[in-house]
Design a protein around this motif. Structure first.
Motif, PDB file in Angstrom:
ATOM      1  N   ALA A 121       0.809  -1.205   0.000  1.00 44.35           N
ATOM      2  CA  ALA A 121       0.000   0.000   0.000  1.00 44.35           C
ATOM      3  C   ALA A 121       0.846   1.260   0.000  1.00 44.35           C
ATOM      4  O   ALA A 121       2.023   1.259   0.389  1.00 44.35           O
ATOM      5  CB  ALA A 121      -0.924   0.006   1.214  1.00 44.35           C
ATOM      6  N   HIS A 122       0.209   2.343  -0.444  1.00 45.10           N
ATOM      7  CA  HIS A 122       0.724   3.697  -0.273  1.00 45.10           C
ATOM      8  C   HIS A 122      -0.462   4.553   0.123  1.00 45.10           C
ATOM      9  O   HIS A 122      -1.488   4.573  -0.556  1.00 45.10           O
ATOM     10  CB  HIS A 122       1.354   4.220  -1.556  1.00 45.10           C
ATOM     11  CG  HIS A 122       2.165   5.469  -1.366  1.00 45.10           C
ATOM     12  ND1 HIS A 122       1.597   6.660  -0.966  1.00 45.10           N
ATOM     13  CD2 HIS A 122       3.495   5.710  -1.508  1.00 45.10           C
ATOM     14  CE1 HIS A 122       2.543   7.586  -0.875  1.00 45.10           C
ATOM     15  NE2 HIS A 122       3.697   7.033  -1.194  1.00 45.10           N
ATOM     16  N   ALA A 123      -0.355   5.260   1.248  1.00 41.79           N
ATOM     17  CA  ALA A 123      -1.497   5.980   1.807  1.00 41.79           C
ATOM     18  C   ALA A 123      -1.844   7.257   1.056  1.00 41.79           C
ATOM     19  O   ALA A 123      -2.941   7.796   1.237  1.00 41.79           O
ATOM     20  CB  ALA A 123      -1.242   6.308   3.269  1.00 41.79           C
ATOM     21  N   GLY A 124      -0.940   7.782   0.227  1.00 40.55           N
ATOM     22  CA  GLY A 124      -1.244   9.002  -0.503  1.00 40.55           C
ATOM     23  C   GLY A 124      -1.572  10.158   0.421  1.00 40.55           C
ATOM     24  O   GLY A 124      -0.867  10.424   1.393  1.00 40.55           O
ATOM     25  N   ARG A 125      -2.697  10.838   0.150  1.00 41.19           N
ATOM     26  CA  ARG A 125      -3.047  12.034   0.930  1.00 41.19           C
ATOM     27  C   ARG A 125      -3.578  11.709   2.324  1.00 41.19           C
ATOM     28  O   ARG A 125      -3.839  12.620   3.122  1.00 41.19           O
ATOM     29  CB  ARG A 125      -4.086  12.847   0.158  1.00 41.19           C
ATOM     30  CG  ARG A 125      -5.434  12.167  -0.047  1.00 41.19           C
ATOM     31  CD  ARG A 125      -6.386  13.074  -0.802  1.00 41.19           C
ATOM     32  NE  ARG A 125      -7.712  12.460  -0.958  1.00 41.19           N
ATOM     33  CZ  ARG A 125      -8.781  13.121  -1.381  1.00 41.19           C
ATOM     34  NH1 ARG A 125      -8.683  14.412  -1.697  1.00 41.19           N
ATOM     35  NH2 ARG A 125      -9.943  12.509  -1.508  1.00 41.19           N
TER      36      ARG A 125
END
Length: 390
Positions: free
Chosen positions: A123-127
Motif C-alpha cells: 500500500a501507499h497511503a497518498g493524501r
C-alpha cells in the motif's frame, strides 16, 4: 487473464460423463495459479498501528498467527507501506527496505506451518498519510510527534480540513512509487508470502488516482478513465515482473465512492477486466473511503452485489467483504457464486477461531492443530504445513 480467473461456466457445470460438480461451499479449496487455499475464509488486511520504523513486531506475529491457528484459509497481513511517506501513521508496517524481510518471514513461516496461506497487502497511503493512529487522535500528525511533510497525492487536494495538505506528484514521483511497489513485491516473496494484494481502495493513493474526486490532473494520469487507471495498471505490470508467475495476485478496489460524480461500479467493472488481462487473479471488492461526505448504506452483506457484478461482468475471481458475520451467510455467498471467497475483519477480531466455529456449524471439517485436538469436535483431522505447487 490470470490463470486463476473465473472463465465460466461455474463449478456446477455438467461434464461429458453426465455428472455435476458439487456445489462450491465455504470450506471447499480454491486453487489459483500454483496455490491451493484450503478454504474460502480469508482474513482481511487490518492495520494494527503497532510497528517500529516499519518493522513487524511480536504483536503482528501473534495477531496474524492466531487466525492461522483458528483455521482461516488465507491470512493477509495489513496494508504494508512501499515507501516511508506512504504510511498512514508512523506505526504502520513497512516493506520499503530489505531489513524488513526477516521479521515478516517469521510470520509467514508460522502461518504456513498451520496449514493456512500467508498473504500481504502492499500500500501507499497518498493524501491520507502522516496521521495519528486511531486511538491517539484524528487527522494531521505534527512533525514534533513523528509526522512528515512529503505527503503526496495525484492533485493537491486534502482529504478533509483535518488531513494534511498533499503535494501533487510529478511524473518522476509516480515512476518511483511504481518501482517501489515492484521492489516490495520481490521482498514479500523473499519473506515467504505466497499471495500478494495491491491496495487500490479506501481513498489511498491508487484509489485517489482512479477517482475524479481526488484526481484533477491534466497530464496522462488524469482526466479520462484510461488516464486515471494508468498508475494502477502500471503498478500491476511492474509487480508481475517481480512476483512469480505461479503466485496469485489480488487487487483490492473500492467499487464506488458513494458520492455523485465519483468513481462508480461501471468504471470498476471496466478496470477489473483490464486488471485480469494484466495478470490479476482476484478482485477484493470493497467500497468508499475517498470522500469525507460519503453516505454508505451499511447493512449485512451490503457490498456482496459489487463482488457478484464484477465476477460476472469482468470474468475474474472476486472476494466479498463487509459485515459478513454468520456462517450460513458466508456459505450462501459462495454457493450462489456471488464471490469466490469471503474476507472477514472485525468478526475475526471478535472470534479469531471463526473458521473452526463456522465449519462446525455447517457440518464441514477444518483441521485443528494437534496441540488443540483435545478441545476439537470428534474426528477432526490434524493440520499439515502448507506448500505451494511447483
Amino acid at each position: 487473464m490470470g490463470t486463476g480467473s473465473w472463465k465460466g461456466p461455474g463449478p456446477k457445470a455438467r461434464h461429458a460423463t453426465g455428472m455435476i460438480d458439487p456445489m462450491p461451499h465455504l470450506f471447499s479449496p480454491l486453487t489459483i495459479r500454483g496455490a491451493t487455499i484450503p478454504n474460502r475464509v480469508f482474513v482481511s488486511p487490518m492495520c494494527q498501528y503497532s510497528s517500529h520504523d516499519g518493522f513487524a513486531t511480536d504483536w503482528h506475529f501473534v495477531h496474524l498467527g492466531t487466525f492461522a491457528v483458528g483455521g482461516a484459509g488465507l491470512v493477509i497481513a495489513e496494508a504494508t507501506a512501499v515507501q516511508p511517506n506512504g504510511r498512514i501513521s508512523p506505526q504502520d508496517l513497512g516493506i520499503w527496505q530489505d531489513g524488513h524481510v526477516d521479521a515478516l518471514a517469521r510470520i509467514a513461516q508460522f502461518v504456513h506451518g498451520q496449514g493456512s496461506v500467508a498473504g500481504i497487502q502492499l500500500a501507499h497511503a497518498g493524501r491520507k498519510a502522516s496521521c495519528h493512529r486511531p486511538w491517539e487522535g484524528q487527522g494531521i500528525l505534527p512533525q514534533d510527534q513523528g509526522g512528515w511533510l512529503d505527503v503526496v497525492a495525484p492533485s493537491a487536494i486534502p482529504f478533509s480540513d483535518t488531513y494534511p495538505q498533499p503535494h501533487a506528484l510529478t511524473s518522476g514521483g509516480i515512476a518511483a512509487i511504481v518501482a517501489a511497489f515492484a521492489d516490495a513485491a520481490a521482498r514479500a516473496w523473499d519473506a515467504g508470502f505466497r499471495v500478494l494484494e495491491v491496495h487500490g481502495a479506501h481513498g489511498y493513493l491508487l484509489h485517489e488516482f482512479l477517482s475524479p474526486i481526488s484526481n484533477l490532473r491534466e497530464d496522462k494520469y488524469g482526466g479520462s478513465f484510461e488516464n486515471r487507471c494508468r498508475m494502477t495498471l502500471e503498478v500491476v505490470r511492474a509487480i508481475r515482473t517481480r512476483w512469480p508467475e505461479r503466485a496469485p495476485l489480488f487487487v483490492r478496489l473500492s467499487a464506488t465512492d458513494w458520492v455523485e460524480g465519483g468513481w462508480d461500479i461501471e468504471e470498476c467493472v471496466d478496470l477489473a477486466r483490464r486488471l485480469a488481462a494484466e495478470g490479476v487473479d482476484l478482485v477484493d471488492c470493497s467500497s468508499g473511503g475517498n470522500a469525507s461526505h460519503q453516505r454508505i448504506p451499511a447493512a449485512p452483506g451490503y457490498q456482496v452485489p459489487f463482488a457478484s457484478r464484477i465476477r460476472r461482468d469482468a470474468g475474474v475471481l472476486t472476494g466479498a467483504v463487509g459485515m459478513i458475520t454468520e456462517a450460513n451467510q458466508a456459505d450462501r455467498i459462495i454457493a450462489a457464486e456471488d464471490a469466490d471467497a469471503v474476507l472477514l475483519a472485525r468478526e475475526m477480531l471478535r472470534d479469531p477461531r471463526w473458521a473452526q466455529h463456522a465449519a462446525q456449524a455447517l457440518g464441514h471439517e477444518v483441521p485443528w492443530p494437534a496441540q488443540y485436538l483435545r478441545a476439537a469436535p470428534a474426528r477432526v483431522p490434524t493440520r499439515r504445513s502448507w506448500t505451494m505447487d511447483a
